[in-house]
Design a protein around this motif. Sequence first.
Motif, PDB file in Angstrom:
ATOM      1  N   VAL A  44       1.039  -1.188  -0.221  1.00  0.00           N
ATOM      2  CA  VAL A  44       0.304  -0.151  -0.152  1.00  0.00           C
ATOM      3  C   VAL A  44       0.737   0.857   0.278  1.00  0.00           C
ATOM      4  O   VAL A  44       1.590   1.434   0.642  1.00  0.00           O
ATOM      5  CB  VAL A  44      -0.729  -0.494   0.989  1.00  0.00           C
ATOM      6  CG1 VAL A  44      -0.131   0.300   2.826  1.00  0.00           C
ATOM      7  CG2 VAL A  44      -1.965   1.425   0.801  1.00  0.00           C
ATOM      8  N   TYR A  45       0.497   1.446  -1.023  1.00  0.00           N
ATOM      9  CA  TYR A  45       1.569   3.256  -1.261  1.00  0.00           C
ATOM     10  C   TYR A  45       0.394   4.719  -0.627  1.00  0.00           C
ATOM     11  O   TYR A  45      -0.483   4.572  -0.743  1.00  0.00           O
ATOM     12  CB  TYR A  45       1.684   3.713  -2.827  1.00  0.00           C
ATOM     13  CG  TYR A  45       2.275   2.845  -3.458  1.00  0.00           C
ATOM     14  CD1 TYR A  45       3.366   3.486  -3.366  1.00  0.00           C
ATOM     15  CD2 TYR A  45       2.299   1.294  -3.424  1.00  0.00           C
ATOM     16  CE1 TYR A  45       4.934   2.296  -4.393  1.00  0.00           C
ATOM     17  CE2 TYR A  45       3.317   0.724  -4.534  1.00  0.00           C
ATOM     18  CZ  TYR A  45       4.720   1.229  -4.173  1.00  0.00           C
ATOM     19  OH  TYR A  45       5.197   0.649  -5.106  1.00  0.00           O
ATOM     20  N   GLN A  46       1.535   5.621   0.349  1.00  0.00           N
ATOM     21  CA  GLN A  46       0.743   6.263   1.425  1.00  0.00           C
ATOM     22  C   GLN A  46       0.692   7.701   0.510  1.00  0.00           C
ATOM     23  O   GLN A  46       2.088   8.143   0.175  1.00  0.00           O
ATOM     24  CB  GLN A  46       1.376   6.097   2.675  1.00  0.00           C
ATOM     25  CG  GLN A  46       0.712   7.320   2.792  1.00  0.00           C
ATOM     26  CD  GLN A  46       1.519   7.727   4.634  1.00  0.00           C
ATOM     27  OE1 GLN A  46       1.710   6.781   4.677  1.00  0.00           O
ATOM     28  NE2 GLN A  46       0.192   8.279   5.882  1.00  0.00           N
ATOM     29  N   GLN A  56       3.612  12.883  -7.789  1.00  0.00           N
ATOM     30  CA  GLN A  56       4.166  12.016 -10.130  1.00  0.00           C
ATOM     31  C   GLN A  56       5.341  11.240  -9.076  1.00  0.00           C
ATOM     32  O   GLN A  56       5.249  10.147  -9.951  1.00  0.00           O
ATOM     33  CB  GLN A  56       5.147  13.339 -10.838  1.00  0.00           C
ATOM     34  CG  GLN A  56       4.438  14.395 -11.368  1.00  0.00           C
ATOM     35  CD  GLN A  56       3.434  13.897 -12.779  1.00  0.00           C
ATOM     36  OE1 GLN A  56       3.501  12.617 -12.573  1.00  0.00           O
ATOM     37  NE2 GLN A  56       2.298  14.823 -12.995  1.00  0.00           N
ATOM     38  N   GLY A  57       5.994  11.245  -8.403  1.00  0.00           N
ATOM     39  CA  GLY A  57       6.977  10.484  -8.063  1.00  0.00           C
ATOM     40  C   GLY A  57       6.298   8.957  -7.467  1.00  0.00           C
ATOM     41  O   GLY A  57       6.725   7.514  -7.498  1.00  0.00           O
ATOM     42  N   THR A  58       4.943   9.280  -6.657  1.00  0.00           N
ATOM     43  CA  THR A  58       4.346   8.150  -5.935  1.00  0.00           C
ATOM     44  C   THR A  58       4.299   7.522  -6.865  1.00  0.00           C
ATOM     45  O   THR A  58       4.043   5.963  -7.015  1.00  0.00           O
ATOM     46  CB  THR A  58       3.112   9.275  -4.834  1.00  0.00           C
ATOM     47  OG1 THR A  58       4.066   9.311  -4.246  1.00  0.00           O
ATOM     48  CG2 THR A  58       2.472   7.164  -4.631  1.00  0.00           C
ATOM     49  N   LEU A  59       3.589   8.145  -8.398  1.00  0.00           N
ATOM     50  CA  LEU A  59       2.539   7.114  -9.139  1.00  0.00           C
ATOM     51  C   LEU A  59       3.652   6.965  -9.933  1.00  0.00           C
ATOM     52  O   LEU A  59       2.667   5.402 -10.754  1.00  0.00           O
ATOM     53  CB  LEU A  59       1.934   8.101 -10.268  1.00  0.00           C
ATOM     54  CG  LEU A  59       0.472   9.105  -9.936  1.00  0.00           C
ATOM     55  CD1 LEU A  59       0.051  10.129 -10.888  1.00  0.00           C
ATOM     56  CD2 LEU A  59      -0.171   8.117  -8.978  1.00  0.00           C
ATOM     57  N   LYS A  60       4.026   7.092 -10.425  1.00  0.00           N
ATOM     58  CA  LYS A  60       5.331   6.100 -11.280  1.00  0.00           C
ATOM     59  C   LYS A  60       6.187   5.364 -10.535  1.00  0.00           C
ATOM     60  O   LYS A  60       6.112   4.367 -10.925  1.00  0.00           O
ATOM     61  CB  LYS A  60       7.338   8.030 -11.033  1.00  0.00           C
ATOM     62  CG  LYS A  60       8.180   6.731 -12.259  1.00  0.00           C
ATOM     63  CD  LYS A  60       7.362   6.486 -13.283  1.00  0.00           C
ATOM     64  CE  LYS A  60       8.714   6.038 -14.369  1.00  0.00           C
ATOM     65  NZ  LYS A  60       8.303   5.519 -15.960  1.00  0.00           N
ATOM     66  N   ASN A  61       6.481   5.537  -8.821  1.00  0.00           N
ATOM     67  CA  ASN A  61       6.627   4.633  -8.156  1.00  0.00           C
ATOM     68  C   ASN A  61       6.249   3.222  -8.429  1.00  0.00           C
ATOM     69  O   ASN A  61       6.347   1.762  -8.376  1.00  0.00           O
ATOM     70  CB  ASN A  61       7.210   4.303  -6.515  1.00  0.00           C
ATOM     71  CG  ASN A  61       8.416   5.625  -6.440  1.00  0.00           C
ATOM     72  OD1 ASN A  61       8.825   5.851  -5.399  1.00  0.00           O
ATOM     73  ND2 ASN A  61       9.631   6.074  -7.295  1.00  0.00           N
ATOM     74  N   ILE A  62       4.885   3.124  -8.082  1.00  0.00           N
ATOM     75  CA  ILE A  62       3.718   2.789  -8.122  1.00  0.00           C
ATOM     76  C   ILE A  62       3.297   1.586  -9.360  1.00  0.00           C
ATOM     77  O   ILE A  62       3.675   0.119 -10.199  1.00  0.00           O
ATOM     78  CB  ILE A  62       1.912   2.687  -8.586  1.00  0.00           C
ATOM     79  CG1 ILE A  62       1.491   3.529  -6.630  1.00  0.00           C
ATOM     80  CG2 ILE A  62       1.035   1.946  -8.876  1.00  0.00           C
ATOM     81  CD1 ILE A  62       0.742   3.972  -6.640  1.00  0.00           C
ATOM     82  N   GLY A 106      -5.185  -2.796 -11.933  1.00  0.00           N
ATOM     83  CA  GLY A 106      -5.495  -3.457 -11.268  1.00  0.00           C
ATOM     84  C   GLY A 106      -5.711  -2.989  -9.075  1.00  0.00           C
ATOM     85  O   GLY A 106      -5.445  -3.081  -8.409  1.00  0.00           O
ATOM     86  N   VAL A 107      -4.836  -1.456  -9.585  1.00  0.00           N
ATOM     87  CA  VAL A 107      -4.362  -0.825  -7.865  1.00  0.00           C
ATOM     88  C   VAL A 107      -5.819   0.081  -8.019  1.00  0.00           C
ATOM     89  O   VAL A 107      -6.697   0.965  -8.702  1.00  0.00           O
ATOM     90  CB  VAL A 107      -2.874   0.405  -8.230  1.00  0.00           C
ATOM     91  CG1 VAL A 107      -3.188   1.633  -7.446  1.00  0.00           C
ATOM     92  CG2 VAL A 107      -1.698  -0.337  -9.574  1.00  0.00           C
ATOM     93  N   ILE A 108      -5.865  -0.902  -6.131  1.00  0.00           N
ATOM     94  CA  ILE A 108      -7.163  -0.098  -5.469  1.00  0.00           C
ATOM     95  C   ILE A 108      -6.237   1.296  -5.860  1.00  0.00           C
ATOM     96  O   ILE A 108      -5.418   1.894  -4.854  1.00  0.00           O
ATOM     97  CB  ILE A 108      -7.497  -0.736  -4.498  1.00  0.00           C
ATOM     98  CG1 ILE A 108      -7.793  -1.868  -4.464  1.00  0.00           C
ATOM     99  CG2 ILE A 108      -8.413   0.486  -3.363  1.00  0.00           C
ATOM    100  CD1 ILE A 108      -7.597  -2.759  -3.949  1.00  0.00           C
TER     101      ILE A 108
END
Length: 153
Positions: A44-46, A56-62, A106-108
């Motif tokens: 789970v990413y916060q 942008q970094g979080t979305l790219k990490n996912i 498939g990401v919630i």
Amino acid sequence: MKTYQLLPIVVFSFLSLNLSAQQKQTDPKSFHGAVATAKHYKAVYQLNTDDDKKIQGTLKNIANALEDPRLKGKLELELVVHGGGVAAFKKGSAYEQQLLALQKAGVILAECENTLRERNISKDELFDFISFVPSGNGELIIRQQQGWAIIHP
């Protein structure tokens, strides 16, 4: 030879073997990353900031996790957004296409209802494809207890 004479030899031998093992583990030519031996991984990413670089970094990490060949077909991911992170889910934001691609993979995508209430934001102001959780922190706590990796980029 007496015990006290053997002790330095034994200690030196142990330290030499241990150092050799450490060098093999960190040799950049032989290290290729961890091996994904489990059948399934959950993370789970916060996201709790409106900083564009962080979003942008979080979305790219996912997206990168989804493309890791070791994890292909083995991942269950969730993005929990609270606090300032709600900016990513607002209609008209620059993140819509990235979010849709992640959801399609498939990401919630989950928004904290406490944040909406505290900031007087209507669900109608957010993308129609977003899910909701009562509390972002609560979701993180529950997921961690369920064995999910918690990632805060």
